[in-house]
Design an enzyme around this catalytic site. Structure first.
Site, PDB file in Angstrom:
ATOM      1  N   LYS A 137      -3.691  48.067 -41.921  1.00  0.00           N
ATOM      2  CA  LYS A 137      -2.658  47.723 -43.622  1.00  0.00           C
ATOM      3  C   LYS A 137      -2.929  48.667 -44.140  1.00  0.00           C
ATOM      4  O   LYS A 137      -2.101  49.148 -44.974  1.00  0.00           O
ATOM      5  CB  LYS A 137      -3.009  46.439 -43.801  1.00  0.00           C
ATOM      6  CG  LYS A 137      -2.453  45.956 -45.339  1.00  0.00           C
ATOM      7  CD  LYS A 137      -2.697  44.707 -46.177  1.00  0.00           C
ATOM      8  CE  LYS A 137      -1.814  44.943 -47.471  1.00  0.00           C
ATOM      9  NZ  LYS A 137      -2.328  43.610 -47.951  1.00  0.00           N
ATOM     10  N   HIS A 138      -4.009  49.131 -44.147  1.00  0.00           N
ATOM     11  CA  HIS A 138      -4.881  50.390 -45.134  1.00  0.00           C
ATOM     12  C   HIS A 138      -5.060  51.507 -44.480  1.00  0.00           C
ATOM     13  O   HIS A 138      -4.842  53.157 -44.951  1.00  0.00           O
ATOM     14  CB  HIS A 138      -5.615  50.126 -45.847  1.00  0.00           C
ATOM     15  CG  HIS A 138      -5.614  48.520 -46.734  1.00  0.00           C
ATOM     16  ND1 HIS A 138      -4.629  48.335 -47.513  1.00  0.00           N
ATOM     17  CD2 HIS A 138      -5.826  47.400 -46.411  1.00  0.00           C
ATOM     18  CE1 HIS A 138      -4.460  47.239 -47.793  1.00  0.00           C
ATOM     19  NE2 HIS A 138      -5.309  46.440 -47.346  1.00  0.00           N
ATOM     20  N   HIS A 140      -7.246  44.404 -39.164  1.00  0.00           N
ATOM     21  CA  HIS A 140      -6.606  44.043 -40.598  1.00  0.00           C
ATOM     22  C   HIS A 140      -6.525  45.352 -40.964  1.00  0.00           C
ATOM     23  O   HIS A 140      -5.844  45.861 -41.609  1.00  0.00           O
ATOM     24  CB  HIS A 140      -6.742  43.037 -40.965  1.00  0.00           C
ATOM     25  CG  HIS A 140      -5.645  42.540 -42.590  1.00  0.00           C
ATOM     26  ND1 HIS A 140      -4.859  42.398 -42.372  1.00  0.00           N
ATOM     27  CD2 HIS A 140      -5.799  42.926 -43.669  1.00  0.00           C
ATOM     28  CE1 HIS A 140      -4.425  42.014 -43.420  1.00  0.00           C
ATOM     29  NE2 HIS A 140      -5.009  42.558 -44.099  1.00  0.00           N
ATOM     30  N   GLU A 141      -7.612  45.583 -41.604  1.00  0.00           N
ATOM     31  CA  GLU A 141      -8.280  46.720 -42.573  1.00  0.00           C
ATOM     32  C   GLU A 141      -7.265  48.214 -42.208  1.00  0.00           C
ATOM     33  O   GLU A 141      -6.910  48.838 -42.557  1.00  0.00           O
ATOM     34  CB  GLU A 141      -9.195  46.453 -43.019  1.00  0.00           C
ATOM     35  CG  GLU A 141     -10.416  45.414 -43.897  1.00  0.00           C
ATOM     36  CD  GLU A 141      -9.010  45.418 -45.224  1.00  0.00           C
ATOM     37  OE1 GLU A 141      -8.306  46.514 -45.972  1.00  0.00           O
ATOM     38  OE2 GLU A 141      -8.774  44.101 -45.208  1.00  0.00           O
ATOM     39  N   PHE A 152     -11.232  40.952 -39.110  1.00  0.00           N
ATOM     40  CA  PHE A 152     -10.691  41.290 -40.056  1.00  0.00           C
ATOM     41  C   PHE A 152     -11.111  43.259 -40.137  1.00  0.00           C
ATOM     42  O   PHE A 152     -10.109  43.902 -41.117  1.00  0.00           O
ATOM     43  CB  PHE A 152     -11.883  41.004 -40.667  1.00  0.00           C
ATOM     44  CG  PHE A 152     -12.228  41.027 -42.568  1.00  0.00           C
ATOM     45  CD1 PHE A 152     -11.850  41.521 -43.219  1.00  0.00           C
ATOM     46  CD2 PHE A 152     -13.693  41.893 -42.639  1.00  0.00           C
ATOM     47  CE1 PHE A 152     -11.729  41.994 -43.628  1.00  0.00           C
ATOM     48  CE2 PHE A 152     -13.812  41.100 -44.366  1.00  0.00           C
ATOM     49  CZ  PHE A 152     -12.157  41.340 -44.801  1.00  0.00           C
ATOM     50  N   HIS A 197     -14.857  44.784 -48.805  1.00  0.00           N
ATOM     51  CA  HIS A 197     -13.843  44.253 -48.428  1.00  0.00           C
ATOM     52  C   HIS A 197     -12.814  45.381 -47.824  1.00  0.00           C
ATOM     53  O   HIS A 197     -12.216  44.916 -46.358  1.00  0.00           O
ATOM     54  CB  HIS A 197     -13.040  43.474 -49.538  1.00  0.00           C
ATOM     55  CG  HIS A 197     -11.830  42.609 -49.263  1.00  0.00           C
ATOM     56  ND1 HIS A 197     -11.390  41.916 -50.034  1.00  0.00           N
ATOM     57  CD2 HIS A 197     -10.956  42.588 -48.528  1.00  0.00           C
ATOM     58  CE1 HIS A 197     -10.112  41.372 -49.506  1.00  0.00           C
ATOM     59  NE2 HIS A 197      -9.710  42.104 -48.703  1.00  0.00           N
ATOM     60  N   GLN A 235     -16.628  42.867 -52.097  1.00  0.00           N
ATOM     61  CA  GLN A 235     -16.351  41.445 -52.482  1.00  0.00           C
ATOM     62  C   GLN A 235     -18.047  40.644 -52.860  1.00  0.00           C
ATOM     63  O   GLN A 235     -18.838  40.756 -52.542  1.00  0.00           O
ATOM     64  CB  GLN A 235     -15.623  40.434 -52.502  1.00  0.00           C
ATOM     65  CG  GLN A 235     -16.167  40.698 -50.240  1.00  0.00           C
ATOM     66  CD  GLN A 235     -15.059  39.606 -49.539  1.00  0.00           C
ATOM     67  OE1 GLN A 235     -14.018  39.426 -49.524  1.00  0.00           O
ATOM     68  NE2 GLN A 235     -15.098  39.611 -47.887  1.00  0.00           N
TER      69      GLN A 235
END
Length: 229
Positions: free
Chosen positions: A121-122, A117-118, A114, A64, A37
Protein backbone atom coordinates in the site's frame (compact mmCIF):
# COMPACT_ATOMS: atom_id res chain seq x y z
CA UNK A 1 5.94 14.78 -45.03
CA UNK A 2 9.40 13.32 -45.50
CA UNK A 3 9.41 9.79 -43.91
CA UNK A 4 12.73 10.54 -42.24
CA UNK A 5 11.34 13.76 -40.77
CA UNK A 6 8.26 11.95 -39.50
CA UNK A 7 10.39 9.27 -37.89
CA UNK A 8 12.53 11.93 -36.18
CA UNK A 9 9.44 13.68 -34.79
CA UNK A 10 8.08 10.40 -33.48
CA UNK A 11 11.42 9.66 -31.79
CA UNK A 12 11.39 13.10 -30.15
CA UNK A 13 7.86 12.52 -28.83
CA UNK A 14 8.89 9.18 -27.31
CA UNK A 15 11.96 10.78 -25.70
CA UNK A 16 9.89 13.64 -24.26
CA UNK A 17 7.31 11.22 -22.87
CA UNK A 18 10.08 9.15 -21.30
CA UNK A 19 11.59 12.24 -19.67
CA UNK A 20 8.15 13.23 -18.40
CA UNK A 21 7.65 9.79 -16.83
CA UNK A 22 11.06 9.94 -15.14
CA UNK A 23 10.35 13.39 -13.69
CA UNK A 24 6.91 12.26 -12.55
CA UNK A 25 8.23 9.16 -10.81
CA UNK A 26 10.90 11.23 -9.05
CA UNK A 27 8.25 13.58 -7.66
CA UNK A 28 5.49 11.17 -6.75
CA UNK A 29 5.25 12.28 -3.09
CA UNK A 30 6.34 15.20 -0.92
CA UNK A 31 7.21 13.71 2.48
CA UNK A 32 6.72 10.67 4.70
CA UNK A 33 4.64 10.25 7.81
CA UNK A 34 6.52 8.01 10.23
CA UNK A 35 3.83 6.53 12.46
CA UNK A 36 4.28 4.79 15.79
CA UNK A 37 1.41 3.27 17.75
CA UNK A 38 0.92 2.58 21.44
CA UNK A 39 0.05 -1.13 21.87
CA UNK A 40 -1.92 -0.46 25.05
CA UNK A 41 -4.36 1.70 23.10
CA UNK A 42 -4.51 -0.74 20.18
CA UNK A 43 -5.51 -3.53 22.55
CA UNK A 44 -7.78 -1.52 24.85
CA UNK A 45 -10.76 -1.27 22.50
CA UNK A 46 -13.91 -3.33 22.00
CA UNK A 47 -12.05 -5.26 19.27
CA UNK A 48 -9.11 -6.24 21.48
CA UNK A 49 -5.86 -7.60 20.06
CA UNK A 50 -3.81 -10.74 19.64
CA UNK A 51 -0.15 -10.95 20.55
CA UNK A 52 2.27 -12.08 17.84
CA UNK A 53 3.40 -15.69 17.70
CA UNK A 54 6.65 -14.55 19.33
CA UNK A 55 4.72 -13.48 22.44
CA UNK A 56 3.72 -10.20 24.05
CA UNK A 57 5.72 -7.30 22.59
CA UNK A 58 7.85 -5.04 24.76
CA UNK A 59 6.15 -2.21 26.62
CA UNK A 60 7.06 0.38 24.02
CA UNK A 61 5.69 2.21 21.02
CA UNK A 62 5.89 0.11 17.87
CA UNK A 63 6.08 1.02 14.21
CA UNK A 64 2.86 1.23 12.26
CA UNK A 65 4.29 2.49 9.02
CA UNK A 66 6.27 4.86 6.84
CA UNK A 67 3.71 6.51 4.58
CA UNK A 68 4.37 8.73 1.53
CA UNK A 69 2.16 11.83 1.56
CA UNK A 70 1.38 14.97 -0.41
CA UNK A 71 1.59 18.49 0.94
CA UNK A 72 -2.15 18.95 0.38
CA UNK A 73 -2.98 16.15 2.83
CA UNK A 74 -3.62 13.45 0.23
CA UNK A 75 -1.48 10.39 -0.30
CA UNK A 76 -0.66 7.84 -3.00
CA UNK A 77 -1.33 4.15 -2.44
CA UNK A 78 -0.84 0.77 -4.14
CA UNK A 79 1.49 2.33 -6.71
CA UNK A 80 3.01 -0.83 -8.20
CA UNK A 81 1.04 -4.07 -8.30
CA UNK A 82 4.06 -5.68 -9.95
CA UNK A 83 6.20 -5.24 -6.83
CA UNK A 84 4.92 -7.70 -4.21
CA UNK A 85 6.36 -7.99 -0.72
CA UNK A 86 9.16 -10.56 -0.69
CA UNK A 87 10.20 -11.84 2.76
CA UNK A 88 13.59 -12.79 1.34
CA UNK A 89 14.31 -9.10 0.73
CA UNK A 90 14.24 -8.34 4.45
CA UNK A 91 15.49 -11.62 5.93
CA UNK A 92 18.37 -9.86 7.69
CA UNK A 93 15.91 -7.38 9.27
CA UNK A 94 13.33 -9.88 10.44
CA UNK A 95 14.46 -10.25 14.05
CA UNK A 96 14.47 -6.49 14.55
CA UNK A 97 11.14 -6.08 12.77
CA UNK A 98 9.51 -8.67 15.03
CA UNK A 99 10.58 -6.51 17.99
CA UNK A 100 9.94 -3.05 16.59
CA UNK A 101 7.14 -3.67 14.06
CA UNK A 102 4.92 -6.42 15.50
CA UNK A 103 1.37 -7.15 14.39
CA UNK A 104 -1.32 -7.02 17.08
CA UNK A 105 -4.22 -7.97 14.81
CA UNK A 106 -6.12 -11.20 15.23
CA UNK A 107 -5.48 -14.02 14.74
CA UNK A 108 -1.87 -14.12 15.98
CA UNK A 109 0.67 -13.95 13.19
CA UNK A 110 4.37 -13.69 12.46
CA UNK A 111 4.01 -10.16 11.06
CA UNK A 112 4.39 -11.10 7.39
CA UNK A 113 0.86 -10.09 6.39
CA UNK A 114 1.20 -6.75 8.19
CA UNK A 115 4.53 -5.93 6.55
CA UNK A 116 3.21 -7.07 3.17
CA UNK A 117 0.26 -4.69 3.52
CA UNK A 118 2.53 -1.79 4.48
CA UNK A 119 4.88 -2.39 1.55
CA UNK A 120 2.21 -2.91 -1.09
CA UNK A 121 0.00 0.00 0.00
CA UNK A 122 2.65 2.52 1.02
CA UNK A 123 6.16 1.30 0.26
CA UNK A 124 5.57 0.81 -3.46
CA UNK A 125 4.83 4.53 -3.68
CA UNK A 126 8.38 5.37 -2.58
CA UNK A 127 10.23 2.99 -4.92
CA UNK A 128 11.73 5.91 -6.82
CA UNK A 129 13.73 6.57 -3.64
CA UNK A 130 13.79 3.39 -1.56
CA UNK A 131 13.78 -0.23 -2.64
CA UNK A 132 12.05 -2.81 -0.45
CA UNK A 133 14.99 -3.46 1.88
CA UNK A 134 15.82 0.25 2.16
CA UNK A 135 12.20 1.08 2.96
CA UNK A 136 12.00 -1.21 5.97
CA UNK A 137 15.52 -0.34 7.09
CA UNK A 138 14.63 3.36 6.98
CA UNK A 139 11.66 2.81 9.28
CA UNK A 140 13.78 0.84 11.74
CA UNK A 141 16.43 3.59 11.71
CA UNK A 142 13.79 6.23 12.43
CA UNK A 143 12.45 4.18 15.33
CA UNK A 144 15.96 4.12 16.81
CA UNK A 145 16.21 7.90 16.44
CA UNK A 146 12.80 8.58 17.99
CA UNK A 147 12.32 6.89 21.36
CA UNK A 148 8.86 8.20 22.16
CA UNK A 149 8.35 6.33 25.41
CA UNK A 150 11.61 7.72 26.81
CA UNK A 151 10.64 11.24 25.72
CA UNK A 152 7.22 11.05 27.35
CA UNK A 153 8.26 9.36 30.59
CA UNK A 154 11.07 11.89 30.99
CA UNK A 155 8.35 14.57 30.86
CA UNK A 156 6.32 12.76 33.53
CA UNK A 157 3.86 11.28 31.04
CA UNK A 158 3.63 7.57 31.78
CA UNK A 159 1.51 4.66 30.52
CA UNK A 160 -0.20 4.24 33.87
CA UNK A 161 -3.83 4.62 32.82
CA UNK A 162 -3.83 8.27 33.88
CA UNK A 163 -5.06 11.25 31.86
CA UNK A 164 -2.72 13.83 30.43
CA UNK A 165 -3.28 17.01 28.50
CA UNK A 166 -2.89 16.65 24.76
CA UNK A 167 -0.83 19.83 24.77
CA UNK A 168 1.68 18.40 27.26
CA UNK A 169 2.20 15.34 25.07
CA UNK A 170 2.77 17.45 21.97
CA UNK A 171 5.08 19.83 23.82
CA UNK A 172 7.23 17.03 25.24
CA UNK A 173 7.81 15.57 21.78
CA UNK A 174 8.43 18.96 20.16
CA UNK A 175 10.91 19.97 22.85
CA UNK A 176 12.83 16.71 22.42
CA UNK A 177 12.86 16.63 18.62
CA UNK A 178 12.40 20.22 17.49
CA UNK A 179 9.32 19.26 15.48
CA UNK A 180 5.59 19.34 16.24
CA UNK A 181 3.99 15.87 16.06
CA UNK A 182 0.54 14.80 15.01
CA UNK A 183 -1.42 12.87 17.64
CA UNK A 184 -4.20 10.39 16.88
CA UNK A 185 -6.53 9.01 19.54
CA UNK A 186 -8.90 6.09 19.65
CA UNK A 187 -11.39 5.17 22.38
CA UNK A 188 -11.41 2.44 24.99
CA UNK A 189 -14.39 0.26 25.80
CA UNK A 190 -15.81 3.09 27.94
CA UNK A 191 -15.54 5.48 24.98
CA UNK A 192 -12.75 7.45 26.66
CA UNK A 193 -10.19 8.97 24.27
CA UNK A 194 -6.72 7.49 24.60
CA UNK A 195 -3.29 8.09 23.10
CA UNK A 196 -3.04 5.80 20.10
CA UNK A 197 -0.66 6.98 17.36
CA UNK A 198 2.02 9.61 16.97
CA UNK A 199 2.93 11.01 13.56
CA UNK A 200 6.18 12.78 12.72
CA UNK A 201 7.23 13.97 9.28
CA UNK A 202 10.31 12.78 7.42
CA UNK A 203 12.06 13.93 4.25
CA UNK A 204 11.61 12.01 1.00
CA UNK A 205 14.87 10.13 1.54
CA UNK A 206 13.46 8.64 4.74
CA UNK A 207 16.40 9.87 6.79
CA UNK A 208 15.61 13.11 8.66
CA UNK A 209 12.68 14.54 10.56
CA UNK A 210 11.19 17.74 9.14
CA UNK A 211 8.42 20.23 9.92
CA UNK A 212 5.10 18.72 8.89
CA UNK A 213 3.51 20.39 5.84
CA UNK A 214 0.16 19.11 7.15
CA UNK A 215 -0.87 17.14 10.22
CA UNK A 216 -3.56 14.43 10.37
CA UNK A 217 -6.84 15.00 12.19
CA UNK A 218 -6.35 13.30 15.49
CA UNK A 219 -9.87 12.84 16.99
CA UNK A 220 -8.50 13.72 20.41
CA UNK A 221 -9.95 15.73 23.27
CA UNK A 222 -7.92 18.13 25.38
CA UNK A 223 -7.28 15.35 27.93
CA UNK A 224 -6.37 11.82 26.87
CA UNK A 225 -5.65 8.58 28.69
CA UNK A 226 -2.26 6.90 28.35
CA UNK A 227 -3.29 3.28 28.95
CA UNK A 228 -1.05 0.62 30.45
CA UNK A 229 0.13 -2.32 28.34
Amino acid sequence: MDPASGSLKMTMVVVLLSISCIVSSAQDFDFFYFVQQWPGAYCDTKFGCCYPKTGKPAVDFSIHGLWPNYNDGGYPSHCDNGSPFLPSEISDLRDEMEKQWPSLSCPSSDGTSFWSHEWEKHGTCSESVLNQHQYFQAALNLKTQLNLLHILTKAGIRPDGGSYSLESIKNAIQEATGFAPGIECNVDESRQPQLYQIFVCVNTKGTNFIDCPVLPRGRCSSEVEFPAF
